[in-house]
Design an enzyme around this catalytic site. Sequence first.
Site, PDB file in Angstrom:
ATOM      1  NE  ARG A 124     -30.753  41.865 -53.455  1.00  0.00           N
ATOM      2  CZ  ARG A 124     -31.621  42.685 -54.036  1.00  0.00           C
ATOM      3  NH1 ARG A 124     -32.211  43.611 -53.332  1.00  0.00           N
ATOM      4  NH2 ARG A 124     -31.886  42.577 -55.319  1.00  0.00           N
ATOM      5  CG  ASP A 308     -39.494  40.211 -56.388  1.00  0.00           C
ATOM      6  OD1 ASP A 308     -38.749  40.068 -55.406  1.00  0.00           O
ATOM      7  OD2 ASP A 308     -39.078  40.577 -57.504  1.00  0.00           O
TER       8      ASP A 308
HETATM    9  C1  EPZ Z   1     -33.657  40.513 -58.979  1.00  0.00           C
HETATM   10  O1  EPZ Z   1     -32.683  40.875 -58.015  1.00  0.00           O
HETATM   11  C2  EPZ Z   1     -34.806  41.473 -58.800  1.00  0.00           C
HETATM   12  N1  EPZ Z   1     -34.354  42.819 -59.039  1.00  0.00           N
HETATM   13  C3  EPZ Z   1     -35.385  41.324 -57.413  1.00  0.00           C
HETATM   14  O2  EPZ Z   1     -36.503  42.158 -57.334  1.00  0.00           O
HETATM   15  C4  EPZ Z   1     -35.813  39.869 -57.192  1.00  0.00           C
HETATM   16  O3  EPZ Z   1     -36.252  39.701 -55.874  1.00  0.00           O
HETATM   17  C5  EPZ Z   1     -34.649  38.925 -57.478  1.00  0.00           C
HETATM   18  O4  EPZ Z   1     -34.104  39.182 -58.804  1.00  0.00           O
HETATM   19  C6  EPZ Z   1     -35.043  37.463 -57.408  1.00  0.00           C
HETATM   20  O5  EPZ Z   1     -36.073  37.192 -58.313  1.00  0.00           O
HETATM   21  C7  EPZ Z   1     -34.328  43.285 -60.275  1.00  0.00           C
HETATM   22  O6  EPZ Z   1     -34.655  42.621 -61.248  1.00  0.00           O
HETATM   23  C8  EPZ Z   1     -33.897  44.688 -60.450  1.00  0.00           C
HETATM   24  P1  EPZ Z   1     -30.529  37.567 -57.830  1.00  0.00           P
HETATM   25  P2  EPZ Z   1     -31.206  40.325 -58.119  1.00  0.00           P
HETATM   26  O7  EPZ Z   1     -29.189  37.965 -58.309  1.00  0.00           O
HETATM   27  O8  EPZ Z   1     -30.801  40.245 -59.526  1.00  0.00           O
HETATM   28  C9  EPZ Z   1     -27.627  35.682 -54.552  1.00  0.00           C
HETATM   29  C10 EPZ Z   1     -38.063  43.569 -56.215  1.00  0.00           C
HETATM   30  O9  EPZ Z   1     -38.737  43.562 -55.163  1.00  0.00           O
HETATM   31  N2  EPZ Z   1     -26.518  36.264 -55.321  1.00  0.00           N
HETATM   32  O10 EPZ Z   1     -31.326  36.629 -58.679  1.00  0.00           O
HETATM   33  O11 EPZ Z   1     -30.370  41.100 -57.178  1.00  0.00           O
HETATM   34  C11 EPZ Z   1     -28.496  36.752 -53.900  1.00  0.00           C
HETATM   35  O12 EPZ Z   1     -27.951  37.222 -52.708  1.00  0.00           O
HETATM   36  C12 EPZ Z   1     -36.718  42.923 -56.191  1.00  0.00           C
HETATM   37  O13 EPZ Z   1     -38.422  44.100 -57.277  1.00  0.00           O
HETATM   38  C13 EPZ Z   1     -25.216  35.980 -54.944  1.00  0.00           C
HETATM   39  O14 EPZ Z   1     -24.968  35.259 -54.000  1.00  0.00           O
HETATM   40  O15 EPZ Z   1     -31.402  38.857 -57.522  1.00  0.00           O
HETATM   41  C14 EPZ Z   1     -29.810  36.023 -53.741  1.00  0.00           C
HETATM   42  O16 EPZ Z   1     -29.759  35.249 -52.583  1.00  0.00           O
HETATM   43  C15 EPZ Z   1     -35.909  42.999 -55.003  1.00  0.00           C
HETATM   44  N3  EPZ Z   1     -24.205  36.555 -55.676  1.00  0.00           N
HETATM   45  C16 EPZ Z   1     -29.851  35.090 -54.964  1.00  0.00           C
HETATM   46  O17 EPZ Z   1     -28.499  35.001 -55.423  1.00  0.00           O
HETATM   47  C17 EPZ Z   1     -24.446  37.338 -56.767  1.00  0.00           C
HETATM   48  O18 EPZ Z   1     -23.470  37.819 -57.383  1.00  0.00           O
HETATM   49  C18 EPZ Z   1     -30.713  35.599 -56.120  1.00  0.00           C
HETATM   50  O19 EPZ Z   1     -30.403  36.952 -56.396  1.00  0.00           O
HETATM   51  C19 EPZ Z   1     -25.770  37.612 -57.124  1.00  0.00           C
HETATM   52  C20 EPZ Z   1     -26.798  37.059 -56.391  1.00  0.00           C
END
Ligand code: EPZ
Length: 420
Positions: A124, A308
């Site tokens: 992440r 999720d």
């Molecule tokens: C949001 O997390 C949610 N959290 C998560 O909820 C949810 O699982 C996730 O979105 C996916 O739907 C909140 O809304 C607070 P992403 P977020 O940025 O924003 C990669 C729960 O159980 N990525 O969409 O952190 C990342 O590693 C949770 O309630 C990068 O590479 O998710 C992942 O593989 C946990 N670089 C993918 O993108 C970045 O700068 C999606 O992550 C950002 C993300």
Amino acid sequence: MEKLIVKGKKKLSGVIRISGSKNATLPILAASILNKNKIEINRVPVVKDVITMVELLKHIGSNIKFDLKKKKIFIHNENRKLKTTAPYKLLKTMRAGVIVLGPLLSRFKKAKVSLPGGCAIGSRPVDIHLFVLKKLGAKIKIKNGYIFAETKKGLVGKRIRLPSISVGATENALIAASYARGTTYLSNCACEPEIQDLTNFLKKMGVKIKWIGNRKIKILGSQNLKPTIHKVMFDRIESGTFIIAGALTGKRLKVLGIETKILKKEISILKKMGVKLKVNKNDIIVLSSKNIKPVSINTQPYPGFPTDLQAQIMVLMTRANGISKIKENIFEKRFMHVPELNRMGAKIKILGDSSFIYGPQQLNGAEVMATDLRASVSLVLAGLAAEDRTIINRVYHLDRGYEKLETKLRKCRANIFRKN
Ligand code: EPZ
């Protein structure tokens, strides 16, 4: 340390009212940083992550009050000077804290925000968050575990394409652009309903925002924001969790306080599995479902099947007559619940980013360990369906995102209680 004890095989029946969405509340609270006028937020879920975000806002000096009984948050920051540092102690337990970076930088032209702490479900990184803020005019460096961001003349609207879809980076960019000078076009955005809720909140504050199709947003920044009252949308992951609980052990479980049009993908998959659902506009009734069929699913950004709910639907798949498959496309380590489910009698094999669930298997109770929020609730679901008693350790993960889980389940005749 607290644990949950579940005695399985009780038929669930009754009504469950869904709480406000945690993942909508968190960015809305971050966006409050932009506005010095009165803000009232209703239907706020009383869960640990929201409490941590409230603490974070208090730490930076926000005049914020959380009425836990009424589930309302009041914020009024007129004549208040806010600090621009978000410390490690508040971000180590809640990664979403990084969404304060955009609003702090946009309003105060500088911010120092801790890099979020480690995470059980994947590495992440926050590179996309930083990429969009740099495009809006921020200078950013990372030192001593902190993100240092500044913009001498303030952020300026731009055309930006996110390199890949990210919920948090879209939120950070959307909030930052709302206070920037000029117009921003963001493309390749995440379009989760929680981001639509954030959009509605920002619009109520006076920002002009238009979604162009599913993945593009036009934002006309404004520094002249208005007092705002907002009601947070329902928690779609909590709804999905209880619908699956009903499918696993229900007689007649009504899940209400929802908008079923937002749950189209989940409903279609559950129907494909043979779950008996009566779908109305604002509620779903789950009826006793006997012949569960195997399915193959891929987790995807909205409107696809949510990561999720992956752990929860996996429990239902242990009931299916045949082999189901889940391909996890969002996070690289999100199968931590599998070994624990296997200890409860499931037959699940992990192969790279996919899991194969061999059903039907009767689960049986065991002492298990929760590893993250959704993994822990999947163990509760497994416990409800299992023979004998299940003991779930490390329930603090669950408390980050589920409001009164045991109380809601107990009202529907589940045998579940908490012990120190
Ligand atoms: C949001 O997390 C949610 N959290 C998560 O909820 C949810 O699982 C996730 O979105 C996916 O739907 C909140 O809304 C607070 P992403 P977020 O940025 O924003 C990669 C729960 O159980 N990525 O969409 O952190 C990342 O590693 C949770 O309630 C990068 O590479 O998710 C992942 O593989 C946990 N670089 C993918 O993108 C970045 O700068 C999606 O992550 C950002 C993300």
